[in-house]
Design a protein around this motif. Structure first.
Motif, PDB file in Angstrom:
ATOM      1  N   LYS A 158       4.366   5.066   1.899  1.00 15.12           N
ATOM      2  CA  LYS A 158       5.653   4.503   1.539  1.00 15.12           C
ATOM      3  C   LYS A 158       5.556   2.990   1.472  1.00 15.12           C
ATOM      4  CE  LYS A 158       7.837   8.467   1.668  1.00 15.12           C
ATOM      5  NZ  LYS A 158       8.341   9.103   0.424  1.00 15.12           N
ATOM      6  N   ALA A 159       6.201   2.409   0.487  1.00 11.44           N
ATOM      7  CA  ALA A 159       6.140   0.961   0.329  1.00 11.44           C
ATOM      8  C   ALA A 159       6.659   0.249   1.571  1.00 11.44           C
ATOM      9  CB  ALA A 159       6.926   0.536  -0.910  1.00 11.44           C
ATOM     10  N   TYR A 160       7.672   0.815   2.224  1.00  8.27           N
ATOM     11  CA  TYR A 160       8.248   0.138   3.392  1.00  8.27           C
ATOM     12  C   TYR A 160       7.320   0.145   4.604  1.00  8.27           C
ATOM     13  CZ  TYR A 160       9.782   4.935   4.572  1.00  8.27           C
ATOM     14  OH  TYR A 160       9.843   6.285   4.832  1.00  8.27           O
ATOM     15  N   ASP A 161       6.233   0.914   4.543  1.00  3.16           N
ATOM     16  CA  ASP A 161       5.243   0.905   5.619  1.00  3.16           C
ATOM     17  C   ASP A 161       4.285  -0.278   5.517  1.00  3.16           C
ATOM     18  OD1 ASP A 161       4.961   4.501   5.581  1.00  3.16           O
ATOM     19  OD2 ASP A 161       6.021   3.218   7.016  1.00  3.16           O
ATOM     20  N   TYR A 162       4.329  -0.957   4.389  1.00  3.57           N
ATOM     21  CA  TYR A 162       3.397  -2.056   4.158  1.00  3.57           C
ATOM     22  C   TYR A 162       4.075  -3.405   4.384  1.00  3.57           C
ATOM     23  CZ  TYR A 162       0.055   1.281   2.309  1.00  3.57           C
ATOM     24  OH  TYR A 162      -0.835   2.316   2.175  1.00  3.57           O
ATOM     25  N   SER A 163       3.393  -4.256   5.118  1.00  2.00           N
ATOM     26  CA  SER A 163       3.964  -5.553   5.478  1.00  2.00           C
ATOM     27  C   SER A 163       3.526  -6.683   4.556  1.00  2.00           C
ATOM     28  CB  SER A 163       3.552  -5.913   6.915  1.00  2.00           C
ATOM     29  OG  SER A 163       3.969  -4.926   7.828  1.00  2.00           O
ATOM     30  N   TYR A 164       2.376  -6.523   3.932  1.00  2.00           N
ATOM     31  CA  TYR A 164       1.810  -7.600   3.126  1.00  2.00           C
ATOM     32  C   TYR A 164       1.474  -7.086   1.728  1.00  2.00           C
ATOM     33  CZ  TYR A 164       1.288  -9.507   7.797  1.00  2.00           C
ATOM     34  OH  TYR A 164       1.533  -9.931   9.068  1.00  2.00           O
ATOM     35  N   TRP A 165       1.742  -7.942   0.748  1.00  2.00           N
ATOM     36  CA  TRP A 165       1.553  -7.574  -0.648  1.00  2.00           C
ATOM     37  C   TRP A 165       0.852  -8.691  -1.411  1.00  2.00           C
ATOM     38  CZ3 TRP A 165       3.262  -2.870  -2.683  1.00  2.00           C
ATOM     39  CH2 TRP A 165       4.034  -2.092  -1.813  1.00  2.00           C
ATOM     40  N   GLY A 166       0.041  -8.274  -2.383  1.00  2.00           N
ATOM     41  CA  GLY A 166      -0.548  -9.252  -3.283  1.00  2.00           C
ATOM     42  C   GLY A 166       0.416  -9.600  -4.403  1.00  2.00           C
ATOM     43  N   GLN A 167      -0.045 -10.456  -5.293  1.00  2.00           N
ATOM     44  CA  GLN A 167       0.812 -10.934  -6.375  1.00  2.00           C
ATOM     45  C   GLN A 167       0.810  -9.992  -7.575  1.00  2.00           C
ATOM     46  OE1 GLN A 167      -2.260 -11.873  -5.942  1.00  2.00           O
ATOM     47  NE2 GLN A 167      -3.138 -11.807  -8.010  1.00  2.00           N
ATOM     48  N   PRO A 196      -2.137   5.552 -21.501  1.00  2.00           N
ATOM     49  CA  PRO A 196      -1.091   4.548 -21.736  1.00  2.00           C
ATOM     50  C   PRO A 196      -0.034   4.531 -20.629  1.00  2.00           C
ATOM     51  CG  PRO A 196      -1.628   5.640 -23.778  1.00  2.00           C
ATOM     52  CD  PRO A 196      -2.384   6.367 -22.699  1.00  2.00           C
ATOM     53  N   GLU A 197       0.248   5.670 -20.040  1.00  2.00           N
ATOM     54  CA  GLU A 197       1.251   5.714 -18.968  1.00  2.00           C
ATOM     55  C   GLU A 197       0.766   5.087 -17.661  1.00  2.00           C
ATOM     56  OE1 GLU A 197       0.176   8.271 -20.863  1.00  2.00           O
ATOM     57  OE2 GLU A 197       0.051  10.138 -19.698  1.00  2.00           O
ATOM     58  N   ASP A 198      -0.499   4.691 -17.604  1.00  2.00           N
ATOM     59  CA  ASP A 198      -0.994   3.943 -16.440  1.00  2.00           C
ATOM     60  C   ASP A 198      -0.676   2.452 -16.561  1.00  2.00           C
ATOM     61  OD1 ASP A 198      -3.907   6.011 -16.527  1.00  2.00           O
ATOM     62  OD2 ASP A 198      -2.227   6.172 -15.123  1.00  2.00           O
ATOM     63  N   THR A 199      -0.148   2.038 -17.692  1.00  2.00           N
ATOM     64  CA  THR A 199       0.196   0.634 -17.885  1.00  2.00           C
ATOM     65  C   THR A 199       1.240   0.190 -16.868  1.00  2.00           C
ATOM     66  OG1 THR A 199      -0.312   0.679 -20.245  1.00  2.00           O
ATOM     67  CG2 THR A 199       1.234  -1.007 -19.494  1.00  2.00           C
ATOM     68  N   ALA A 200       0.915  -0.867 -16.139  1.00  2.00           N
ATOM     69  CA  ALA A 200       1.796  -1.360 -15.083  1.00  2.00           C
ATOM     70  C   ALA A 200       1.178  -2.595 -14.451  1.00  2.00           C
ATOM     71  CB  ALA A 200       2.009  -0.288 -14.007  1.00  2.00           C
ATOM     72  N   VAL A 201       1.953  -3.240 -13.616  1.00  2.00           N
ATOM     73  CA  VAL A 201       1.400  -4.240 -12.706  1.00  2.00           C
ATOM     74  C   VAL A 201       0.977  -3.498 -11.444  1.00  2.00           C
ATOM     75  CG1 VAL A 201       1.831  -6.321 -11.363  1.00  2.00           C
ATOM     76  CG2 VAL A 201       2.865  -6.065 -13.634  1.00  2.00           C
ATOM     77  N   TYR A 202      -0.248  -3.710 -11.041  1.00  2.00           N
ATOM     78  CA  TYR A 202      -0.804  -3.028  -9.872  1.00  2.00           C
ATOM     79  C   TYR A 202      -0.827  -3.988  -8.690  1.00  2.00           C
ATOM     80  CZ  TYR A 202      -2.093   1.050 -12.558  1.00  2.00           C
ATOM     81  OH  TYR A 202      -2.051   2.196 -13.319  1.00  2.00           O
ATOM     82  N   TYR A 203      -0.307  -3.503  -7.570  1.00  2.00           N
ATOM     83  CA  TYR A 203      -0.207  -4.306  -6.359  1.00  2.00           C
ATOM     84  C   TYR A 203      -1.036  -3.704  -5.242  1.00  2.00           C
ATOM     85  CZ  TYR A 203       3.924  -6.281  -8.625  1.00  2.00           C
ATOM     86  OH  TYR A 203       4.795  -6.895  -9.491  1.00  2.00           O
ATOM     87  N   CYS A 204      -1.702  -4.572  -4.531  1.00  2.00           N
ATOM     88  CA  CYS A 204      -2.414  -4.206  -3.323  1.00  2.00           C
ATOM     89  C   CYS A 204      -1.507  -4.485  -2.133  1.00  2.00           C
ATOM     90  CB  CYS A 204      -3.682  -5.050  -3.251  1.00  2.00           C
ATOM     91  SG  CYS A 204      -4.580  -4.994  -1.726  1.00  2.00           S
ATOM     92  N   ALA A 205      -1.589  -3.645  -1.104  1.00  2.00           N
ATOM     93  CA  ALA A 205      -0.737  -3.833   0.063  1.00  2.00           C
ATOM     94  C   ALA A 205      -1.500  -3.496   1.336  1.00  2.00           C
ATOM     95  CB  ALA A 205       0.507  -2.959  -0.048  1.00  2.00           C
ATOM     96  N   ALA A 206      -1.094  -4.144   2.428  1.00  2.00           N
ATOM     97  CA  ALA A 206      -1.707  -3.916   3.739  1.00  2.00           C
ATOM     98  C   ALA A 206      -0.630  -3.555   4.748  1.00  2.00           C
ATOM     99  CB  ALA A 206      -2.454  -5.165   4.190  1.00  2.00           C
ATOM    100  N   GLY A 207      -0.902  -2.532   5.531  1.00  2.00           N
ATOM    101  CA  GLY A 207       0.036  -2.115   6.562  1.00  2.00           C
ATOM    102  C   GLY A 207      -0.695  -1.816   7.844  1.00  2.00           C
ATOM    103  N   ASN A 208       0.050  -1.800   8.936  1.00  2.00           N
ATOM    104  CA  ASN A 208      -0.550  -1.615  10.253  1.00  2.00           C
ATOM    105  C   ASN A 208      -0.160  -0.247  10.810  1.00  2.00           C
ATOM    106  OD1 ASN A 208      -1.756  -1.962  12.695  1.00  2.00           O
ATOM    107  ND2 ASN A 208      -0.945  -4.003  13.037  1.00  2.00           N
ATOM    108  N   PRO A 209      -0.950   0.768  10.523  1.00  2.00           N
ATOM    109  CA  PRO A 209      -0.564   2.119  10.937  1.00  2.00           C
ATOM    110  C   PRO A 209      -0.919   2.406  12.388  1.00  2.00           C
ATOM    111  CG  PRO A 209      -2.675   2.201   9.862  1.00  2.00           C
ATOM    112  CD  PRO A 209      -2.250   0.761   9.843  1.00  2.00           C
ATOM    113  N   VAL A 210      -0.396   3.500  12.885  1.00  2.00           N
ATOM    114  CA  VAL A 210      -0.806   4.006  14.190  1.00  2.00           C
ATOM    115  C   VAL A 210      -2.041   4.871  13.965  1.00  2.00           C
ATOM    116  CG1 VAL A 210      -0.165   5.485  16.120  1.00  2.00           C
ATOM    117  CG2 VAL A 210       1.551   4.001  15.056  1.00  2.00           C
TER     118      VAL A 210
END
Length: 126
Positions: A109-118, A88-102
Motif C-alpha cells: 500500500k502506498a500509505y505504508d511507504y514513507s519516502y518517495w523518489g521524484q 502501451p498500458e505500462d506507460t506511466a511515471v514510475y516511482y520508487c518508494a521506501a518503507g519501514n516494515p515489521v
C-alpha cells in the motif's frame, strides 16, 4: 531521511525491455522494504512491485506478473525494476518508494511507504 533517485526511464516500442534503477541514500538501506509504483495520466497511483528488506520475498501486481522483476543490491543501496514485454498500458511515471516494515513483511500500500523518489517517465509506443 531517505533520499531516492530513479533512473532508466525512456521511450520504447511495445515488446521492448527497460531496467529502472533507484539509488537510495541517507539511512541504512536494509532497514527498508522497497517498492515500485506507477501513475498514468488521469489515473491514481498504483502498486507495481515490492521486495522485502533482505530481498528474499517479492510481490507483484497481477498486471505485471511474469513480465516485471524487482530486485535489490544491498551493497549498492539500489533497487531495480526489470520490465520485459512492455505494453502501451505500462506507460506511466514510475516511482520508487521506501518503507519501514515489521520484519520481512511485503509492503503493497502506498500509505505504508514513507519516502518517495521524484519519478521517471516510461513511455511505450504501439
Amino acid at each position: 531521511q531517505v533520499q531516492l533517485v530513479e533512473s532508466g526511464g525512456g521511450l520504447v516500442q511495445a515488446g521492448s525491455s527497460l531496467r529502472l534503477s533507484c539509488a537510495a541514500s541517507g539511512r541504512t538501506f536494509t532497514n527498508y522494504g522497497m517498492g515500485w509504483f506507477r501513475q498514468a495520466p488521469g489515473k491514481e497511483r498504483e502498486f507495481v512491485a515490492a521486495i522485502s528488506r533482505g530481498g528474499g520475498s517479492r510481490y507483484y501486481a497481477d498486471s505485471v506478473k511474469g513480465r516485471f522483476t524487482i530486485s535489490r543490491d544491498n551493497a549498492k543501496n539500489t533497487v531495480y525494476l526489470r520490465m520485459n514485454s512492455l505494453k502501451p498500458e505500462d506507460t506511466a511515471v514510475y516511482y520508487c518508494a521506501a518503507g519501514n516494515p515489521v520484519g520481512n513483511v511485503i509492503l503493497v500500500k502506498a500509505y505504508d511507504y514513507s519516502y518517495w523518489g521524484q519519478g521517471t517517465q516510461v513511455t511505450v509506443s504501439s
